[in-house]
Design a protein around this motif. Structure first.
Motif, PDB file in Angstrom:
ATOM      1  N   THR A 218       0.820  -1.224   0.000  1.00  0.00           N
ATOM      2  CA  THR A 218       0.000   0.000   0.000  1.00  0.00           C
ATOM      3  C   THR A 218       0.845   1.261   0.000  1.00  0.00           C
ATOM      4  N   ILE A 219       2.125   1.130   0.302  1.00  0.00           N
ATOM      5  CA  ILE A 219       2.973   2.312   0.486  1.00  0.00           C
ATOM      6  C   ILE A 219       3.157   3.099  -0.802  1.00  0.00           C
ATOM      7  N   VAL A 220       3.460   2.404  -1.903  1.00  0.00           N
ATOM      8  CA  VAL A 220       3.686   3.110  -3.173  1.00  0.00           C
ATOM      9  C   VAL A 220       2.414   3.799  -3.670  1.00  0.00           C
ATOM     10  N   PRO A 221       1.239   3.132  -3.686  1.00  0.00           N
ATOM     11  CA  PRO A 221       0.024   3.850  -4.102  1.00  0.00           C
ATOM     12  C   PRO A 221      -0.270   5.082  -3.258  1.00  0.00           C
ATOM     13  N   THR A 222      -0.019   5.022  -1.949  1.00  0.00           N
ATOM     14  CA  THR A 222      -0.264   6.204  -1.119  1.00  0.00           C
ATOM     15  C   THR A 222       0.784   7.280  -1.370  1.00  0.00           C
ATOM     16  N   THR A 223       1.961   6.886  -1.828  1.00  0.00           N
ATOM     17  CA  THR A 223       2.970   7.872  -2.237  1.00  0.00           C
ATOM     18  C   THR A 223       2.455   8.666  -3.431  1.00  0.00           C
ATOM     19  N   ILE A 224       1.777   7.977  -4.339  1.00  0.00           N
ATOM     20  CA  ILE A 224       1.189   8.663  -5.493  1.00  0.00           C
ATOM     21  C   ILE A 224       0.118   9.647  -5.032  1.00  0.00           C
ATOM     22  N   PHE A 225      -0.698   9.227  -4.069  1.00  0.00           N
ATOM     23  CA  PHE A 225      -1.763  10.109  -3.595  1.00  0.00           C
ATOM     24  C   PHE A 225      -1.187  11.330  -2.893  1.00  0.00           C
ATOM     25  N   ALA A 226       0.020  11.220  -2.360  1.00  0.00           N
ATOM     26  CA  ALA A 226       0.656  12.363  -1.692  1.00  0.00           C
ATOM     27  C   ALA A 226       0.952  13.495  -2.679  1.00  0.00           C
ATOM     28  N   GLN A 227       0.953  13.189  -3.975  1.00  0.00           N
ATOM     29  CA  GLN A 227       1.195  14.231  -4.979  1.00  0.00           C
ATOM     30  C   GLN A 227       0.031  15.212  -5.051  1.00  0.00           C
ATOM     31  N   VAL A 228      -1.163  14.754  -4.628  1.00  0.00           N
ATOM     32  CA  VAL A 228      -2.365  15.581  -4.761  1.00  0.00           C
ATOM     33  C   VAL A 228      -2.215  16.900  -4.022  1.00  0.00           C
ATOM     34  N   ASN A 229      -1.674  16.864  -2.813  1.00  0.00           N
ATOM     35  CA  ASN A 229      -1.545  18.081  -2.010  1.00  0.00           C
ATOM     36  C   ASN A 229      -0.183  18.740  -2.143  1.00  0.00           C
ATOM     37  N   THR A 230       0.651  18.227  -3.043  1.00  0.00           N
ATOM     38  CA  THR A 230       1.991  18.787  -3.193  1.00  0.00           C
ATOM     39  C   THR A 230       2.270  19.154  -4.659  1.00  0.00           C
ATOM     40  N   LEU A 231       2.837  18.221  -5.415  1.00  0.00           N
ATOM     41  CA  LEU A 231       3.267  18.552  -6.776  1.00  0.00           C
ATOM     42  C   LEU A 231       2.106  18.820  -7.721  1.00  0.00           C
ATOM     43  N   PHE A 232       0.985  18.115  -7.556  1.00  0.00           N
ATOM     44  CA  PHE A 232      -0.167  18.400  -8.410  1.00  0.00           C
ATOM     45  C   PHE A 232      -0.637  19.838  -8.196  1.00  0.00           C
ATOM     46  N   VAL A 233      -0.619  20.309  -6.939  1.00  0.00           N
ATOM     47  CA  VAL A 233      -1.027  21.680  -6.642  1.00  0.00           C
ATOM     48  C   VAL A 233      -0.025  22.674  -7.230  1.00  0.00           C
ATOM     49  N   LYS A 234       1.272  22.434  -7.004  1.00  0.00           N
ATOM     50  CA  LYS A 234       2.296  23.327  -7.555  1.00  0.00           C
ATOM     51  C   LYS A 234       2.238  23.344  -9.075  1.00  0.00           C
ATOM     52  N   GLN A 235       1.998  22.198  -9.671  1.00  0.00           N
ATOM     53  CA  GLN A 235       1.858  22.105 -11.119  1.00  0.00           C
ATOM     54  C   GLN A 235       0.662  22.940 -11.584  1.00  0.00           C
ATOM     55  N   GLY A 236      -0.441  22.875 -10.820  1.00  0.00           N
ATOM     56  CA  GLY A 236      -1.631  23.631 -11.178  1.00  0.00           C
ATOM     57  C   GLY A 236      -1.437  25.136 -11.091  1.00  0.00           C
ATOM     58  N   THR A 237      -0.570  25.594 -10.183  1.00  0.00           N
ATOM     59  CA  THR A 237      -0.343  27.040 -10.037  1.00  0.00           C
ATOM     60  C   THR A 237       0.366  27.638 -11.244  1.00  0.00           C
ATOM     61  N   THR A 238       0.992  26.798 -12.070  1.00  0.00           N
ATOM     62  CA  THR A 238       1.688  27.309 -13.258  1.00  0.00           C
ATOM     63  C   THR A 238       0.751  27.450 -14.458  1.00  0.00           C
ATOM     64  N   LEU A 239      -0.466  26.896 -14.367  1.00  0.00           N
ATOM     65  CA  LEU A 239      -1.371  26.843 -15.513  1.00  0.00           C
ATOM     66  C   LEU A 239      -2.401  27.968 -15.474  1.00  0.00           C
ATOM     67  N   GLU A 240      -3.108  28.123 -16.564  1.00  0.00           N
ATOM     68  CA  GLU A 240      -4.152  29.145 -16.674  1.00  0.00           C
ATOM     69  C   GLU A 240      -5.348  28.732 -15.833  1.00  0.00           C
ATOM     70  N   ARG A 241      -5.667  29.579 -14.812  1.00  0.00           N
ATOM     71  CA  ARG A 241      -6.718  29.211 -13.862  1.00  0.00           C
ATOM     72  C   ARG A 241      -7.878  30.196 -13.849  1.00  0.00           C
ATOM     73  N   THR A 242      -7.875  31.160 -14.756  1.00  0.00           N
ATOM     74  CA  THR A 242      -8.900  32.204 -14.748  1.00  0.00           C
ATOM     75  C   THR A 242     -10.146  31.761 -15.509  1.00  0.00           C
ATOM     76  N   ILE A 243     -11.294  31.982 -14.886  1.00  0.00           N
ATOM     77  CA  ILE A 243     -12.587  31.734 -15.525  1.00  0.00           C
ATOM     78  C   ILE A 243     -13.316  33.068 -15.614  1.00  0.00           C
ATOM     79  N   GLY A 244     -13.787  33.389 -16.805  1.00  0.00           N
ATOM     80  CA  GLY A 244     -14.446  34.677 -16.993  1.00  0.00           C
ATOM     81  C   GLY A 244     -13.426  35.807 -16.996  1.00  0.00           C
ATOM     82  N   HIS A 245     -13.790  36.929 -16.391  1.00  0.00           N
ATOM     83  CA  HIS A 245     -12.912  38.099 -16.412  1.00  0.00           C
ATOM     84  C   HIS A 245     -11.923  38.120 -15.252  1.00  0.00           C
ATOM     85  N   SER A 246     -12.338  37.631 -14.079  1.00  0.00           N
ATOM     86  CA  SER A 246     -11.464  37.816 -12.927  1.00  0.00           C
ATOM     87  C   SER A 246     -11.395  36.626 -11.960  1.00  0.00           C
ATOM     88  N   PHE A 247     -12.369  35.698 -12.050  1.00  0.00           N
ATOM     89  CA  PHE A 247     -12.388  34.604 -11.081  1.00  0.00           C
ATOM     90  C   PHE A 247     -11.245  33.631 -11.350  1.00  0.00           C
TER      91      PHE A 247
END
Length: 588
Positions: free
Chosen positions: A330-359
């Motif tokens: 179970t250790i390796v699959p949970t290591t993958i899930f640890a990316q959700v709150n770390t690298l997946f978030v940091k990766q998301g901050t580099t992308l276009e996140r704007t919806i509409g004019h300002s949100f």
């Protein structure tokens, strides 16, 4: 003995008196428990989902340091339940261990809210951008102390609240046993609701309104849920402790087997020592059937040896070792899930996140799609998939516990395949537009990350819920809290492993002036290489799981004192020996 409507498993109330089945337990009691679970998960994910953003923006920690600090704390939250479960199973019981720990948990949340709200406690960075804040400052220390007080509180609440909920169903009652088959599905459903509230609402409040309010809301909710928990006290059932510490029994078996290593064991169980069934009837303890796994341990029960252990004690140890081997996978699959709150978030901050004019969508909010996909999948699994498979296999669960885990673990491979190719796409866009700066936005929608989140959510219906159910059901009697910590500790070790991998990969790839795969500037790193590395790990791990699952022996109990002719042996032709899968009193 005259049946006065009491539970058949010997459950008692808080004062130790037998409880009437119709007036206690079941879903009427669990309703108070799932409310707490929803608010507790909202509190945890309200902190964990966006913690990496707080550390990198408010404390200006580098990417690797922030990822390491998030996963180390998260790992601690999931590891401390080992201590809490041991205290519950050995000394205080689930109710009182939970009670004390929940107050510590709330204290941690209160201090954490103060740390981000009030100026005397709030860490302030005066260093230049990109530099570390002074880690010796009292404010930063107060912030981290608050986090780890919360982790200590989680140690006593997490392993005991879910098992306490499962205790509300009587395994000896066919109707309640049927209800229990759905318990963990709906228990996790309430957990997902809490996670959804955190990732959809709280992370937006934290980034756009204020961190104090973003932490204060779940703190208030947690206090309210505790009040509701104690209102339900008259309806709760409590398990009676029937033996000494299970860990002492396990240690005794291993020690005796080593002392008897000179003896030879045959496949004949008649040479093994076991108590008379009447003694199990008197003590209301469940007798375990002899299995062929871990034959070396049978030496501890040889009649010809001095002070032999019983077959049931030996089988308890075998179950523990078997669960340990499954836990390793179970250790390796949970290591993958640890990316959700770390690298997946940091990766998301580099992308276009704007919806509409300002949100602007908070990067951590994308984690809500894990929860949404789980919320959709759980009812489908419980209401359609299980009945469909039950008609074809005859198994009350539809598929076996390990088959459920296997599907979940296999889905993690697809998660990393998708994550790898999405990152390749992001790198291609970066190259095409000549993006180099760490704060430059990559002209690519954040919703490209959506498929990997959805796959994680659907897979967790099989893996996360399946693991919780597996470790509870397969745990020896009296070890359900400690057994459930196999589930929590696997997540904890996975987070620690992620910290180790991120640190090691960063150092190794920087050698000789090289470019780090996980640098502070993700627009000039090689996150795709790191994801490919994780893909190899999960693939190898899945192979190991298949090997172990084929050799795993499910728990097989002998129920005593139910039928007129004595004990009834429980068998399971599906290889999924759920306790009392057949009606007690019937011969299979």
């Amino acid at each position: 003995m005259e049946n006065r409507g009491y539970t058949q498993d010997g459950s008692v109330d808080l004062r130790g008196r037998p409880v009437v089945a119709a007036e206690t337990g079941r879903w009427k009691a669990c309703g108070f428990l799932v409310g707490y679970e929803a608010f507790e998960r909202m509190a945890f994910y309200g902190v964990a989902a966006n913690l990496v953003v707080y550390l990198t923006t408010e404390l200006q920690e580098p990417t690797v340091s922030s990822v390491r600090n998030v996963t180390t704390w998260s790992g601690s939250v999931w590891m401390t339940p080992i201590i809490g479960a041991y205290i519950a199973d050995t000394y205080l019981g689930r109710f009182w261990t939970f009670t004390i720990s929940s107050l510590i948990y709330v204290l941690g949340m209160v201090l954490l809210t103060a740390a981000v709200s009030f100026k005397p406690f709030h860490p302030k960075c005066t260093a230049t951008s990109g530099s570390l804040c002074p880690t010796s400052s009292k404010e930063v220390a107060f912030f981290y102390i608050s986090l780890y007080i919360m982790a200590i509180g989680a140690g006593g609440t997490k392993p005991n609240i879910s098992t306490f909920g499962a205790d509300q169903f009587d395994d000896y009652d066919p109707y309640e046993r049927k209800l229990k088959t759905s318990f963990f599905n709906w228990w996790m459903f309430s957990s997902f609701i809490g996670g959804l509230m955190a990732t959809l609402g709280l992370v937006y409040v934290q980034e756009n309104v204020g961190w104090g309010l973003g932490y204060g809301i779940p703190t208030a909710g947690l206090m309210l849920s505790l009040l509701l928990f104690y209102i339900g006290t008259p309806f709760y059932r409590h398990k009676v402790k029937k033996a000494e510490s299970p860990m002492k029994e396990i240690s005794k078996v291993i020690k005796t087997a080593l002392e008897n290593r000179q003896y030879k064991v045959s496949g004949d169980s008649k040479v093994l020592y076991e108590l008379e069934r009447q003694q199990y009837l008197t003590t209301a303890k469940r007798q375990l059937q002899h299995s062929s796994s871990f034959k070396f341990l049978d030496k501890a029960a040889l009649k010809e040896s001095t002070n032999p252990c019983t077959v049931t004690e030996v089988e308890t140890t075998k179950l523990f070792l078997g669960m340990f081997l499954v836990w390793l996978t179970t250790i390796v699959p949970t290591t993958i899930f640890a990316q959700v709150n770390t690298l997946f978030v940091k990766q998301g901050t580099t992308l276009e996140r704007t919806i509409g004019h300002s949100f602007q969508i908070p990067a951590a909010s994308l984690g809500s799609f894990i929860t949404i996909s789980m919320l959709i999948s759980v009812p489908i699994y419980d209401k359609y998939f299980v009945p469909f498979m039950r008609r074809r296999t005859g198994n009350p669960r539809g598929i076996t516990l390990l088959q459920r885990l296997g599907i979940g673990f296999f889905s993690v491979i697809f998660v990393m395949i998708v994550a790898y190719f999405v990152e390749l796409k992001r790198m291609h866009v970066i190259t095409r537009y000549g993006i180099k700066g760490p704060k430059e936005t990559v002209p690519m929608s954040i919703f490209w990350l959506l498929p990997q989140y959805v796959l994680l959510g659907v897979g967790d219906v099989f893996s996360a819920i399946g693991l919780l159910e597996f470790f509870y059901e397969q745990s020896p009697e009296g070890m359900q809290s400690l057994g459930t910590t196999f589930f929590t500790s696997g997540i904890g070790i996975g987070n620690f492993m992620n910290s180790l991998l991120v640190t090691a990969v960063d150092k190794i790839t920087r050698r000789g002036g090289g470019k780090s795969w996980i640098g502070d500037n993700l627009n000039d790193s090689h996150l795709d290489y790191y994801y490919a590395f994780l893909l190899v790990l999960v693939s190898v791990n899945f192979g190991a799981f298949i090997w172990i699952s084929k050799r795993y022996k499910y728990k097989s109990e002998v129920a005593v004192g139910v039928a007129e002719n004595g004990a009834v042996q429980m068998e399971d032709k599906f290889g999924d020996a759920h306790p009392n899968d057949s009606y007690l009193g019937e011969k299979l």
